[in-house]
Design a protein around this motif. Structure first.
Motif: not given
Length: 381
Positions: A217-234
């Motif tokens: 599981a991933v919990v997103v705790c920051s709105a920084d664009p560098a942390l955005h998930l996309d298909l490759a990161r998933v």
């Protein structure tokens, strides 16, 4: 023909009633008392066109939603600055002026508590000392402590449903691990037996995510664009034959509709849930007209609870806290208030769609190389 005494009396009464109309109109049109002010920026240019005229000053602000609870009246005001414009120095300067003007106007209406949205909470510095000096009679909060409490409950609920009966430790990745929100989640998740991993924006930019896989599981705790998930990161992070559970704890969610659609069945996404607050009245219901129970986000809820604790009950422990900062005492006080009021999370949602199941089983696609995935990859039947 002269009027009869009865007709003259009726005429005088009519004139008196007409003379009272301006007073009645002033009473109806005057701004009602307020206790809590909630400030936020515009979502985008589309919302600007709906809220402001083309010649509106950039430091202006406008009324938005309104709600009431247990005698506390709250109003949201939106400043004439978009989220994107807050990224520039000029935009932040205008936003500061607009917020100060809105606060000064609300103070004249009786406001005692001012709550900043997530995007505005650092606008006046970490502790907003200059703002506190200008408005010494007001209490400022950013809602971070309530957001952390309820996000932890949200994550625990999702993990409990997705991994019910699992004996293996759950690997949870906190994106934005250096944020106060992530730091507030760590102890609670570890006490539940989870293996907690972290990644900052700088580490993500250096490709650190690859070294943390696989996670459950991933919990997103920051709105920084560098942390955005996309298909490759998933695909970098998920386990084979299992969807990646993503709980989006920031607003707006880091995974927008286009990203969620591109990831398809490879990800199970849930945004931070709102809360069901018994006795909450929304919109026209605040004026005693018809209305139904509505939901509230965690940050706005914190402002209501603080007004209740400080100015209705005058609780000494709450008076000694800085509510623009994260702290164990702040969360302890809020947690007790939430338990007393039986506040519950709403059902989980992803965008406007309710999450009906937390089943993470997912068949593999016919094309396996992660580096070759495209946003239009079709799943095997």
């Amino acid at each position: 023909m002269p009027l009869s005494p009865l007709a003259l009396t009726r005429l005088r009464r009519s004139v008196c009633h007409l003379s009272d109309l301006p007073g009645h109109w002033r009473a109806l049109s005057s701004q009602p008392r307020l206790d809590v002010l909630s400030l936020r920026p515009l979502e985008d240019e589309g919302e600007r066109s709906r809220c402001f005229s083309a010649n509106s000053a950039r430091r202006s602000h406008a009324r938005a939603a309104r709600w009431a609870w247990q005698g506390v009246r709250a109003q949201q005001r939106v400043i004439n600055i978009t989220r994107a414009e807050l990224g520039s120095r000029a935009g932040r300067s205008l936003a500061q002026q607009a917020c100060a003007d809105a606060i000064a106007q609300a103070q004249r209406q009786g406001v005692r508590v001012v709550q900043f949205s997530a995007e505005l909470r650092r606008l006046f510095g970490a502790d907003s000392s200059l703002l506190k000096q200008r408005f010494p009679g007001l209490l400022f909060c950013n809602g971070d402590n309530a957001a952390a409490l309820l996000l932890l409950e949200d994550v625990q609920r999702a993990l409990g449903q997705a991994f019910a009966g699992s004996q293996a430790p759950i690997r949870v990745l906190l994106l934005g691990s250096d944020s106060a929100l992530a730091q507030a989640l760590q102890d609670g998740l570890r006490s539940q037996g989870a293996v907690v991993l972290g990644c900052t924006a700088a580490e993500a930019a250096r490709g650190h995510l690859r070294t943390l896989a696989p996670v459950d599981a991933v919990v997103v705790c920051s709105a920084d664009p560098a942390l955005h998930l996309d298909l490759a990161r998933v695909h970098q992070l998920r386990r084979r034959q299992r969807r990646l559970l993503v709980i989006d704890g920031v607003a707006p969610p880091s995974m927008d509709a286009a990203t969620r659609a591109a990831c398809g069945d490879w990800v199970l996404h849930q945004q931070a849930s709102r809360v069901q607050l018994p006795g909450l009245r929304w919109g026209l219901a605040t004026a005693g007209l018809h209305g139904e129970r509505r939901l509230l986000d965690a940050r706005a809820l914190e402002a209501l609870l603080l007004h209740r604790a400080l100015f209705q009950r005058q609780e000494p422990a709450a008076l000694g806290c800085d509510w623009l900062q994260h702290g164990g005492l702040q969360r302890l006080l809020l947690g007790e208030a939430l338990r007393q009021l039986a506040v519950q999370l709403d059902a989980p949602y992803s965008g406007s769609l309710r999450v009906r199941s937390f089943n993470l089983a997912c068949p593999e696609a016919s094309r396996a190389p992660v580096s070759g995935f495209s946003d239009t990859l079709s799943l095997a039947a």
